[in-house]
Design a protein around this motif. Sequence first.
Motif, PDB file in Angstrom:
ATOM      1  N   VAL A   1       8.016 -13.673  -5.713  1.00 48.63           N
ATOM      2  CA  VAL A   1       6.623 -13.441  -5.321  1.00 48.63           C
ATOM      3  C   VAL A   1       6.010 -14.718  -4.739  1.00 48.63           C
ATOM      4  O   VAL A   1       5.401 -14.683  -3.672  1.00 48.63           O
ATOM      5  N   LYS A   2       6.173 -15.848  -5.425  1.00 49.11           N
ATOM      6  CA  LYS A   2       5.452 -17.076  -5.059  1.00 49.11           C
ATOM      7  C   LYS A   2       6.261 -18.053  -4.199  1.00 49.11           C
ATOM      8  O   LYS A   2       5.693 -18.738  -3.366  1.00 49.11           O
ATOM      9  N   GLY A   3       7.582 -18.149  -4.420  1.00 49.37           N
ATOM     10  CA  GLY A   3       8.345 -19.202  -3.758  1.00 49.37           C
ATOM     11  C   GLY A   3       9.306 -18.742  -2.676  1.00 49.37           C
ATOM     12  O   GLY A   3       9.785 -19.548  -1.887  1.00 49.37           O
ATOM     13  N   TYR A   4       9.596 -17.483  -2.595  1.00 51.47           N
ATOM     14  CA  TYR A   4      10.572 -16.959  -1.627  1.00 51.47           C
ATOM     15  C   TYR A   4      10.083 -17.203  -0.204  1.00 51.47           C
ATOM     16  O   TYR A   4       8.940 -16.880   0.140  1.00 51.47           O
ATOM     17  N   GLN A   5      10.943 -17.811   0.629  1.00 52.96           N
ATOM     18  CA  GLN A   5      10.579 -18.119   2.006  1.00 52.96           C
ATOM     19  C   GLN A   5      11.365 -17.288   3.028  1.00 52.96           C
ATOM     20  O   GLN A   5      11.268 -17.541   4.221  1.00 52.96           O
ATOM     21  N   GLY A   6      12.141 -16.335   2.574  1.00 59.83           N
ATOM     22  CA  GLY A   6      12.955 -15.513   3.486  1.00 59.83           C
ATOM     23  C   GLY A   6      12.117 -14.560   4.322  1.00 59.83           C
ATOM     24  O   GLY A   6      10.891 -14.520   4.236  1.00 59.83           O
ATOM     25  N   GLU A   7      12.814 -13.783   5.150  1.00 57.11           N
ATOM     26  CA  GLU A   7      12.144 -12.879   6.077  1.00 57.11           C
ATOM     27  C   GLU A   7      11.996 -11.449   5.541  1.00 57.11           C
ATOM     28  O   GLU A   7      11.397 -10.613   6.199  1.00 57.11           O
ATOM     29  N   ASN A   8      12.531 -11.163   4.349  1.00 54.60           N
ATOM     30  CA  ASN A   8      12.509  -9.807   3.809  1.00 54.60           C
ATOM     31  C   ASN A   8      11.182  -9.540   3.094  1.00 54.60           C
ATOM     32  O   ASN A   8      11.039  -9.773   1.897  1.00 54.60           O
ATOM     33  N   ASN A   9      10.224  -9.002   3.828  1.00 58.68           N
ATOM     34  CA  ASN A   9       8.917  -8.713   3.243  1.00 58.68           C
ATOM     35  C   ASN A   9       8.958  -7.529   2.282  1.00 58.68           C
ATOM     36  O   ASN A   9       8.087  -7.407   1.420  1.00 58.68           O
ATOM     37  N   ILE A  10       9.966  -6.677   2.385  1.00 58.93           N
ATOM     38  CA  ILE A  10      10.101  -5.577   1.430  1.00 58.93           C
ATOM     39  C   ILE A  10      10.397  -6.160   0.056  1.00 58.93           C
ATOM     40  O   ILE A  10       9.798  -5.751  -0.948  1.00 58.93           O
ATOM     41  N   LEU A  11      11.286  -7.131  -0.006  1.00 59.92           N
ATOM     42  CA  LEU A  11      11.619  -7.790  -1.269  1.00 59.92           C
ATOM     43  C   LEU A  11      10.386  -8.497  -1.842  1.00 59.92           C
ATOM     44  O   LEU A  11      10.075  -8.365  -3.029  1.00 59.92           O
ATOM     45  N   ARG A  12       9.663  -9.186  -0.990  1.00 59.28           N
ATOM     46  CA  ARG A  12       8.466  -9.918  -1.422  1.00 59.28           C
ATOM     47  C   ARG A  12       7.403  -8.943  -1.961  1.00 59.28           C
ATOM     48  O   ARG A  12       6.824  -9.169  -3.031  1.00 59.28           O
ATOM     49  N   ALA A  13       7.165  -7.853  -1.244  1.00 56.74           N
ATOM     50  CA  ALA A  13       6.146  -6.884  -1.650  1.00 56.74           C
ATOM     51  C   ALA A  13       6.552  -6.169  -2.942  1.00 56.74           C
ATOM     52  O   ALA A  13       5.729  -5.992  -3.846  1.00 56.74           O
TER      53      ALA A  13
ATOM     54  N   ARG B   1       0.827  -1.210   0.000  1.00 62.27           N
ATOM     55  CA  ARG B   1       0.000   0.000   0.000  1.00 62.27           C
ATOM     56  C   ARG B   1       0.864   1.264   0.000  1.00 62.27           C
ATOM     57  O   ARG B   1       0.479   2.279  -0.564  1.00 62.27           O
ATOM     58  N   GLN B   2       2.034   1.196   0.632  1.00 59.12           N
ATOM     59  CA  GLN B   2       2.864   2.382   0.797  1.00 59.12           C
ATOM     60  C   GLN B   2       3.950   2.533  -0.265  1.00 59.12           C
ATOM     61  O   GLN B   2       4.406   3.639  -0.529  1.00 59.12           O
ATOM     62  N   MET B   3       4.352   1.449  -0.909  1.00 60.36           N
ATOM     63  CA  MET B   3       5.464   1.475  -1.850  1.00 60.36           C
ATOM     64  C   MET B   3       4.996   1.841  -3.253  1.00 60.36           C
ATOM     65  O   MET B   3       3.978   1.350  -3.721  1.00 60.36           O
ATOM     66  N   THR B   4       5.766   2.702  -3.925  1.00 63.17           N
ATOM     67  CA  THR B   4       5.465   3.047  -5.315  1.00 63.17           C
ATOM     68  C   THR B   4       6.146   2.047  -6.243  1.00 63.17           C
ATOM     69  O   THR B   4       7.043   1.306  -5.836  1.00 63.17           O
ATOM     70  N   TYR B   5       5.730   2.049  -7.501  1.00 62.60           N
ATOM     71  CA  TYR B   5       6.335   1.168  -8.500  1.00 62.60           C
ATOM     72  C   TYR B   5       7.827   1.481  -8.658  1.00 62.60           C
ATOM     73  O   TYR B   5       8.657   0.580  -8.737  1.00 62.60           O
ATOM     74  N   GLU B   6       8.183   2.768  -8.656  1.00 65.41           N
ATOM     75  CA  GLU B   6       9.583   3.180  -8.800  1.00 65.41           C
ATOM     76  C   GLU B   6      10.417   2.701  -7.623  1.00 65.41           C
ATOM     77  O   GLU B   6      11.555   2.274  -7.784  1.00 65.41           O
ATOM     78  N   GLN B   7       9.868   2.787  -6.431  1.00 66.83           N
ATOM     79  CA  GLN B   7      10.579   2.290  -5.251  1.00 66.83           C
ATOM     80  C   GLN B   7      10.768   0.785  -5.345  1.00 66.83           C
ATOM     81  O   GLN B   7      11.831   0.270  -5.004  1.00 66.83           O
ATOM     82  N   ALA B   8       9.751   0.086  -5.819  1.00 63.25           N
ATOM     83  CA  ALA B   8       9.845  -1.371  -5.959  1.00 63.25           C
ATOM     84  C   ALA B   8      10.944  -1.744  -6.943  1.00 63.25           C
ATOM     85  O   ALA B   8      11.694  -2.706  -6.718  1.00 63.25           O
ATOM     86  N   GLN B   9      11.064  -1.005  -8.033  1.00 61.05           N
ATOM     87  CA  GLN B   9      12.098  -1.289  -9.020  1.00 61.05           C
ATOM     88  C   GLN B   9      13.504  -1.130  -8.449  1.00 61.05           C
ATOM     89  O   GLN B   9      14.433  -1.800  -8.891  1.00 61.05           O
TER      90      GLN B   9
END
Length: 151
Positions: free
Chosen positions: A124-136, A87-95
Amino acid sequence: MQKQPEAVKVAPQEPVKADPLDAIMADDMPIPEQVTAEVVEKPKTVVLESVQPAQTPAEPPQNVIVLEQEPPAAAYTQSSPVEEIRRQMTYEQAQNVIVDCGTCKGWTLAQVADRRAASLRWYVKGYQGENNILRAAAAIIWDSLQEKQAG
């Protein structure tokens, strides 16, 4: 009878022993002049400021909606829920999120999307790590790619 002024006798002064360093220093140092104090009144300058002081920020009226350009950088952490980050992250930030594990470690998610879309899907689908920023961030980019392919 007029009295004539008496001659004043001046006693010869004994020579003062001077330190050689004092003589050297005296040559380099300016001789102070006698300064008399003089009070000079200058005209007073009045400066008018129309800017509000920084201590009291202006509050917008209640019926005005204020939109922020970017959310604050520390609005979420790696342990924040994925949906909240999305909800808070922009597309540019995600890139610009840098991958911290796997085959694409050190790449930005924009690079992963360009070079290895299958790896993006894995984050998106298989990552099991703790970094939710990467997942989001991966989910934001993945969803954008799916929308472009659909239409």
